[in-house]
Motif scaffolding. Structure first.
Motif, PDB file in Angstrom:
ATOM      1  N   THR A 149     -57.218  19.330 -22.785  1.00 27.87           N
ATOM      2  CA  THR A 149     -55.764  18.748 -22.254  1.00 27.87           C
ATOM      3  C   THR A 149     -55.978  17.651 -23.286  1.00 27.87           C
ATOM      4  OG1 THR A 149     -56.476  19.399 -20.395  1.00 27.87           O
ATOM      5  CG2 THR A 149     -55.850  17.781 -20.545  1.00 27.87           C
ATOM      6  N   TYR A 150     -56.689  17.261 -23.536  1.00 26.36           N
ATOM      7  CA  TYR A 150     -56.951  16.303 -25.503  1.00 26.36           C
ATOM      8  C   TYR A 150     -55.860  16.274 -25.957  1.00 26.36           C
ATOM      9  CZ  TYR A 150     -57.497  12.018 -28.157  1.00 26.36           C
ATOM     10  OH  TYR A 150     -56.737  10.928 -29.146  1.00 26.36           O
ATOM     11  N   SER A 160     -53.707  18.426 -27.089  1.00 27.93           N
ATOM     12  CA  SER A 160     -52.253  18.769 -25.886  1.00 27.93           C
ATOM     13  C   SER A 160     -51.489  16.751 -26.095  1.00 27.93           C
ATOM     14  CB  SER A 160     -51.618  19.504 -24.909  1.00 27.93           C
ATOM     15  OG  SER A 160     -52.917  20.584 -25.237  1.00 27.93           O
ATOM     16  N   ASN A 161     -52.454  16.735 -25.728  1.00 32.91           N
ATOM     17  CA  ASN A 161     -51.378  14.677 -24.861  1.00 32.91           C
ATOM     18  C   ASN A 161     -52.399  13.741 -25.512  1.00 32.91           C
ATOM     19  OD1 ASN A 161     -50.459  15.866 -21.640  1.00 32.91           O
ATOM     20  ND2 ASN A 161     -52.461  17.066 -22.331  1.00 32.91           N
ATOM     21  N   GLU A 162     -52.927  14.085 -27.036  1.00 33.39           N
ATOM     22  CA  GLU A 162     -53.834  12.532 -27.345  1.00 33.39           C
ATOM     23  C   GLU A 162     -52.749  11.880 -27.697  1.00 33.39           C
ATOM     24  OE1 GLU A 162     -54.836  12.165 -31.752  1.00 33.39           O
ATOM     25  OE2 GLU A 162     -54.713  14.441 -31.700  1.00 33.39           O
ATOM     26  N   SER A 163     -51.237  11.842 -28.234  1.00 28.87           N
ATOM     27  CA  SER A 163     -50.456  10.267 -27.736  1.00 28.87           C
ATOM     28  C   SER A 163     -50.881   9.904 -26.959  1.00 28.87           C
ATOM     29  CB  SER A 163     -49.035  11.051 -28.436  1.00 28.87           C
ATOM     30  OG  SER A 163     -48.066  11.734 -27.184  1.00 28.87           O
ATOM     31  N   TRP A 164     -50.461  10.535 -25.431  1.00 31.36           N
ATOM     32  CA  TRP A 164     -50.252   9.426 -24.196  1.00 31.36           C
ATOM     33  C   TRP A 164     -51.892   8.830 -23.983  1.00 31.36           C
ATOM     34  CZ3 TRP A 164     -48.216   7.165 -20.495  1.00 31.36           C
ATOM     35  CH2 TRP A 164     -48.664   7.449 -19.786  1.00 31.36           C
ATOM     36  N   TYR A 165     -52.831   9.332 -24.553  1.00 36.24           N
ATOM     37  CA  TYR A 165     -53.980   9.214 -24.815  1.00 36.24           C
ATOM     38  C   TYR A 165     -54.061   7.729 -26.013  1.00 36.24           C
ATOM     39  CZ  TYR A 165     -56.163  12.944 -21.444  1.00 36.24           C
ATOM     40  OH  TYR A 165     -56.314  13.457 -21.038  1.00 36.24           O
ATOM     41  N   ASP A 219     -51.705  11.609 -13.180  1.00 37.61           N
ATOM     42  CA  ASP A 219     -52.135  11.789 -14.973  1.00 37.61           C
ATOM     43  C   ASP A 219     -53.232  10.304 -14.841  1.00 37.61           C
ATOM     44  OD1 ASP A 219     -50.367  13.738 -15.441  1.00 37.61           O
ATOM     45  OD2 ASP A 219     -48.909  12.621 -16.049  1.00 37.61           O
TER      46      ASP A 219
END
Length: 216
Positions: free
Chosen positions: A22-23, A25-30, A61
């Motif tokens: 999960t992280y 795949s969405n590192e930029s959002w985090y 989210d």
């Protein structure tokens, strides 16, 4: 702190799985959340019950909800008496600092806290009556409203009605906070009452026009 122990292995494994999937795949959002801060549109006040999963119910989210959980999703009345008030502090921060547009109180079926309050009111919970019981004293917030359901004979129906009453008590108590009332009156903040049926996946919303909860 000598009493603290290492995290259980299964939790470590779950974290590592999350970080790798999960992280990743969405590192930029985090990273955006970590640098830009939080800007939630709504505060959700829900029960601590492990079966009530707010983000899953609404498909939310990270960064979307400011969530506060306590026993029986209660909000106490405004009372700045110098004592420590975790729920009141959360409400203050959400409304005055984060400027949320919505505050949602989410009750649920088979609430142990609400049932405990019923048991107290009916003289069946001496342990909760003790002044040392944190749960009992917390449920004192709801206790005066027991008269609204006291005439219901069916235990399951009484519990469900009182669970919904707990939502209404919290909504009423929210309006005793001056900063909440000010923003509600100005139209900048709206309050919402919901009740979740865990077994059926149902969600009911309080309609002030009819005075009842209705399925969404």
């Amino acid at each position: 702190m000598k009493h603290a122990k290492p995290l259980p292995t299964y939790l470590v494994q779950r974290y590592q799985g999350w970080k790798a999937t999960t992280y990743a795949s969405n590192e930029s959002w985090y990273r955006h959340l970590g640098t830009e801060g939080q800007h939630p549109r709504a505060m959700i006040i829900s029960c601590c019950d492990s079966r009530v999963h707010v983000t899953s119910i609404f498909g939310a989210d990270q960064g979307e909800f400011f969530i506060h959980r306590n026993i029986a999703n209660l909000v106490p009345p405004y009372q700045p008496d110098g004592n420590q008030h975790g729920t009141s502090a959360a409400v203050e921060y959400a409304v005055t600092a984060l400027k949320v547009a919505h505050v949602v109180v989410l009750g649920h079926s088979q609430c142990g806290g609400v049932q405990g309050c019923i048991d107290m009111c009916e003289g069946n919970a001496p342990a909760l009556e003790s002044k040392e019981s944190f749960v009992g004293r917390w449920m004192d917030v709801l206790r005066p409203s027991y008269e609204e359901v006291s005439d219901i004979e069916n235990p399951a129906e009484k519990a469900r009605s009182f669970e919904k009453q707990a939502v209404l008590v919290s909504l009423e108590n929210l309006m005793t906070f001056p900063f909440v009332k000010e923003r509600v009156d100005s139209g900048e903040l709206s309050l919402h009452g919901l009740w979740h049926n865990i077994a059926e996946g149902g969600l009911e919303s309080f309609n002030p026009a009819s005075g009842n909860f209705a399925p969404l």
